[in-house]
Design an enzyme around this catalytic site. Structure first.
Site, PDB file in Angstrom:
ATOM      1  N   THR A   1      17.002  53.590   4.951  1.00 13.25           N
ATOM      2  CA  THR A   1      17.662  54.865   4.682  1.00 13.25           C
ATOM      3  C   THR A   1      19.164  54.572   4.683  1.00 13.25           C
ATOM      4  O   THR A   1      19.595  53.602   5.325  1.00 13.25           O
ATOM      5  CB  THR A   1      17.346  55.891   5.785  1.00 13.25           C
ATOM      6  OG1 THR A   1      17.835  55.363   7.031  1.00 13.25           O
ATOM      7  CG2 THR A   1      15.858  56.134   5.918  1.00 13.25           C
TER       8      THR A   1
ATOM      9  N   GLU B   1      11.908  57.861   2.789  1.00 15.18           N
ATOM     10  CA  GLU B   1      10.714  57.956   3.639  1.00 15.18           C
ATOM     11  C   GLU B   1       9.480  58.439   2.886  1.00 15.18           C
ATOM     12  O   GLU B   1       8.370  58.325   3.369  1.00 15.18           O
ATOM     13  CB  GLU B   1      10.959  58.948   4.788  1.00 15.18           C
ATOM     14  CG  GLU B   1      11.918  58.490   5.858  1.00 15.18           C
ATOM     15  CD  GLU B   1      13.379  58.810   5.555  1.00 15.18           C
ATOM     16  OE1 GLU B   1      13.744  58.912   4.369  1.00 15.18           O
ATOM     17  OE2 GLU B   1      14.156  58.944   6.510  1.00 15.18           O
TER      18      GLU B   1
ATOM     19  N   LYS C   1      27.014  77.951   9.841  1.00 17.45           N
ATOM     20  CA  LYS C   1      26.598  79.112  10.632  1.00 17.45           C
ATOM     21  C   LYS C   1      27.814  79.994  10.907  1.00 17.45           C
ATOM     22  O   LYS C   1      28.692  79.630  11.685  1.00 17.45           O
ATOM     23  CB  LYS C   1      25.943  78.685  11.938  1.00 17.45           C
ATOM     24  CG  LYS C   1      25.161  79.829  12.559  1.00 17.45           C
ATOM     25  CD  LYS C   1      24.058  79.342  13.480  1.00 17.45           C
ATOM     26  CE  LYS C   1      23.032  80.432  13.699  1.00 17.45           C
ATOM     27  NZ  LYS C   1      21.981  80.062  14.594  1.00 17.45           N
TER      28      LYS C   1
ATOM     29  N   TRP D   1      23.233  82.096   8.723  1.00 16.91           N
ATOM     30  CA  TRP D   1      23.332  80.850   7.964  1.00 16.91           C
ATOM     31  C   TRP D   1      23.870  81.098   6.560  1.00 16.91           C
ATOM     32  O   TRP D   1      23.472  82.037   5.891  1.00 16.91           O
ATOM     33  CB  TRP D   1      21.951  80.189   7.836  1.00 16.91           C
ATOM     34  CG  TRP D   1      21.373  79.727   9.137  1.00 16.91           C
ATOM     35  CD1 TRP D   1      20.310  80.263   9.792  1.00 16.91           C
ATOM     36  CD2 TRP D   1      21.819  78.620   9.938  1.00 16.91           C
ATOM     37  NE1 TRP D   1      20.061  79.562  10.949  1.00 16.91           N
ATOM     38  CE2 TRP D   1      20.968  78.556  11.063  1.00 16.91           C
ATOM     39  CE3 TRP D   1      22.841  77.689   9.817  1.00 16.91           C
ATOM     40  CZ2 TRP D   1      21.115  77.591  12.058  1.00 16.91           C
ATOM     41  CZ3 TRP D   1      22.990  76.730  10.800  1.00 16.91           C
ATOM     42  CH2 TRP D   1      22.148  76.686  11.914  1.00 16.91           C
TER      43      TRP D   1
HETATM   44  P1  ADP Z   1      19.931  59.529   2.464  1.00 13.85           P
HETATM   45  O1  ADP Z   1      19.074  60.312   3.413  1.00 13.85           O
HETATM   46  O2  ADP Z   1      20.619  58.461   3.110  1.00 13.85           O
HETATM   47  O3  ADP Z   1      20.777  60.380   1.535  1.00 13.85           O
HETATM   48  P2  ADP Z   1      17.777  59.401   0.651  1.00 13.85           P
HETATM   49  O4  ADP Z   1      18.003  58.915  -0.718  1.00 13.85           O
HETATM   50  O5  ADP Z   1      16.507  59.083   1.297  1.00 13.85           O
HETATM   51  O6  ADP Z   1      18.925  58.821   1.496  1.00 13.85           O
HETATM   52  O7  ADP Z   1      18.056  60.948   0.619  1.00 13.85           O
HETATM   53  C1  ADP Z   1      17.133  61.922   0.939  1.00 13.85           C
HETATM   54  C2  ADP Z   1      17.822  63.243   1.046  1.00 13.85           C
HETATM   55  O8  ADP Z   1      18.471  63.592  -0.177  1.00 13.85           O
HETATM   56  C3  ADP Z   1      16.889  64.393   1.309  1.00 13.85           C
HETATM   57  O9  ADP Z   1      16.553  64.483   2.671  1.00 13.85           O
HETATM   58  C4  ADP Z   1      17.712  65.579   0.830  1.00 13.85           C
HETATM   59  O10 ADP Z   1      18.632  66.011   1.816  1.00 13.85           O
HETATM   60  C5  ADP Z   1      18.490  65.013  -0.327  1.00 13.85           C
HETATM   61  N1  ADP Z   1      17.834  65.384  -1.584  1.00 13.85           N
HETATM   62  C6  ADP Z   1      17.012  64.640  -2.321  1.00 13.85           C
HETATM   63  N2  ADP Z   1      16.624  65.298  -3.417  1.00 13.85           N
HETATM   64  C7  ADP Z   1      17.197  66.527  -3.372  1.00 13.85           C
HETATM   65  C8  ADP Z   1      17.171  67.702  -4.197  1.00 13.85           C
HETATM   66  N3  ADP Z   1      16.507  67.739  -5.345  1.00 13.85           N
HETATM   67  N4  ADP Z   1      17.884  68.772  -3.791  1.00 13.85           N
HETATM   68  C9  ADP Z   1      18.592  68.763  -2.641  1.00 13.85           C
HETATM   69  N5  ADP Z   1      18.664  67.686  -1.826  1.00 13.85           N
HETATM   70  C10 ADP Z   1      17.981  66.592  -2.182  1.00 13.85           C
END
Ligand code: ADP
Length: 557
Positions: free
Chosen positions: A195, A345, A455, A460
């Protein structure tokens, strides 16, 4: 059914008559070699020229890589790291390392040298396969972590310097007569990815043959990637970012022509490539497409005809919220954006916003609105919304809570990290840290990441909703909204605005103009930011997403 004659004697339980064959990436490789030998894989080299390989060559070279790794003594389950751009040799690693019994660990070339060394050490990588153009980066962390072997891919065409092993020479000198795939079970590891660490130390996620094959099959379904043999795929998503969202596996399974952009990811470079080798499917984060559409539309007046956007292309965009304005802008050019949501994940495809059958006759405004949502859970993924009360929130489009997911391609733990309750629920679901609602049609709408929610006065406010609305303003190229502390309301939203090129700050909209725009978009007065900061660019994470942490540091109050 119980009949008088059968009730007396107990029947043995019936067994499946199906063969017990493990799901395996090697099957995809064999299939590509047998069925698609003449199909093309195109890569853009550092000098911007294009090199073409066939799937036949890919098959041969991948087996040579696997044999070479076995000859070097790679043991089952040992990690082979890659530090590479998107190109054909990286694809060979995707299949060759698992074929040898190893685990491919894609290192993120946009991280700092210290972070790369930390991650390589955490994974205990044995071998590194690296592009020659990235050797200067390697030199910066070589003293922090020792690989037993460093194999250099001569991407630029220059001679590989001593003492490194030349990838091309290694392959050329390896005979695959008598090559044997490493024995494996379907749950054996094939790849790992960390990650990005925007929310703490990076953590390793390890994928198996089984999880990868199931994810690939789901991805290939018609409403998602919808892969056809006649497709041409442009994977802009880095191959180190959640396995390029799994598309390399799907492409090999179906023998689809791939066009790899190499290190050239600037909008102008991508537009050149799309004009020369028009894709029918592309994948990338929203920021890539925002830059691309701006460059394209600006050139329509200054250099008309320089570039062609491939009308009819499907574009899978995810990794961050996709603004509705971006979806509308591409649709004007005949390109439909399919939004996906997922994480490292989750392999990563978890939800996709596709036009469900209920939307067949829906007006365009409704289709755009839906396309700007994260979408519907894909098969084999179970999804629930856990409210602050610890209960499942109803799917009514109103109640929000944390998205929790589980399924055969969703991680149940992290590499060498004890399972903790902040990452996994007591009953084993992955806690994503994303806040969302789901409506009656099953469409997930992400409100925020837990840490990005604002918040204000106990209520929110969604930064994502504000950003989407601000990015629909004619003068705004990009907008990122963060929370700043407030003595009265505890937090208030602050909007960081990047103006479109040619809009000088002097003539920029005033806060009251933005406020009027947001009120028109249905925001309540208390949700509208009081402060707007004009910035040159929104800082990006290593995977190209808005890096709000950096904005919070820049605007602490
Ligand atoms: P990192 O967590 O380091 O950014 P990831 O590529 O695994 O790496 O990112 C996952 C996160 O990206 C998700 O938990 C979410 O917050 C965000 N994310 C992914 N796709 C979307 C989407 N279509 N809309 C909003 N947020 C998104």
């Amino acid at each position: 059914m119980t009949t008088p004659s059968s009730s007396s004697a107990a029947q043995p339980p019936i067994c499946s008559t199906m063969m017990q064959m493990p799901l395996s990436l090697n099957h995809l490789l064999e299939r590509a070699g047998t069925l698609f030998a003449s199909n093309e894989i195109v890569s853009r080299l550092p000098d911007k020229s294009l090199v073409r390989h066939s799937y036949g060559a890919f098959y041969q070279r991948t087996r040579q890589l696997a044999q070479a790794l076995q000859n070097l003594g790679l043991q089952k389950g040992e990690r082979v790291a890659t530090l590479c751009w998107n190109h054909h040799a990286h694809l060979e690693c995707y299949f060759g390392i698992p074929a040898a019994g190893g685990v491919m660990h894609t290192l993120n070339l946009r991280l700092s040298p210290e972070e790369i060394a930390w991650i390589a050490n955490d994974a205990q990588d044995k071998v590194l396969i690296i592009d020659d153009v990235l050797l200067p980066l390697y030199q910066q962390f070589a003293h922090l972590y020792h690989f037993e072997k460093v194999i250099v891919f001569p991407f630029s065409g220059a001679a590989v310097p001593a003492p490194f092993t030349d990838y091309e020479q290694l392959l050329a000198s390896t005979d695959t007569q008598g090559f044997q795939y490493a024995p494996h079970a379907e749950d054996d590891a094939v790849s790992m990815c960390y990650t990005s660490g925007t929310t703490g130390r990076p953590k390793g996620v390890v994928y198996s043959h089984r999880s990868t094959i199931l994810h690939t099959l789901v991805g290939c379904l018609g409403d998602f990637w919808g892969l056809k043999g006649s497709d041409v795929i442009l994977p802009v998503t880095p191959m180190f970012h959640a396995n390029s969202w799994g598309i390399p596996y799907g492409a090999v399974m179906m023998g689809v022509k791939l066009v790899f952009p190499g290190p050239h990811l600037h909008p102008e470079d991508l537009l050149d490539l799309m004009t020369a080798e028009p894709p029918t499917l592309s994948l990338g984060v929203p920021t890539i497409w925002m830059g691309l559409i701006q460059a394209f539309e600006a050139a329509q007046t200054t250099q008309p005809g320089r570039w062609k956007l491939p009308a009819g292309m499907r574009s899978l965009v995810g990794g961050a919220a996709v603004p509705e304005a971006l979806i509308r802008a591409f649709d004007r050019h005949g390109i439909w954006i399919l939004q996906g949501w997922g994480m490292t994940e989750t392999s990563p495809l978890c939800t996709v916003s596709y036009p469900k059958s209920e939307l067949k006759d829906a007006p365009m405004d409704e289709r755009y609105r839906r396309a700007a949502m994260a979408g519907v859970p894909v098969p084999l993924t179970e999804l629930r919304i856990r409210g602050e009360d610890g209960l499942d929130a109803p799917w009514d489009g109103q109640h929000v809570g944390e998205i929790q997911v589980r399924g055969p391609f969703i991680t149940g733990s992290y590499h060498q990290v004890p399972v903790s309750e902040d990452k996994f629920s007591a009953d084993g679901w992955l806690r994503t840290g994303d806040v969302a609602s789901v409506d009656a049609l099953g469409f997930v709408r992400i409100t925020d990441r837990t840490k990005d929610l604002i918040k204000s006065g106990g209520e929110w406010i969604s930064s994502v909703d504000l950003e989407n609305a601000l990015m629909a303003h004619l003068d705004v190229a990009e907008a990122a909204v963060i929370a700043i502390p407030d003595p009265k309301w505890s937090e208030r939203p602050l909007a960081c605005i990047v103006l479109k090129p040619g809009r000088a700050q002097g003539q920029a909209p005033r806060p009251e103009d933005f406020a009027a725009h947001l009120l028109q978009h249905g925001f309540a007065k208390w949700q509208v930011p009081d402060r707007y900061e004009f910035i040159d660019a929104v800082p990006r994470t290593s995977t190209g997403k808005f890096y709000k942490l950096k904005l919070r540091e820049r605007f602490p109050a």
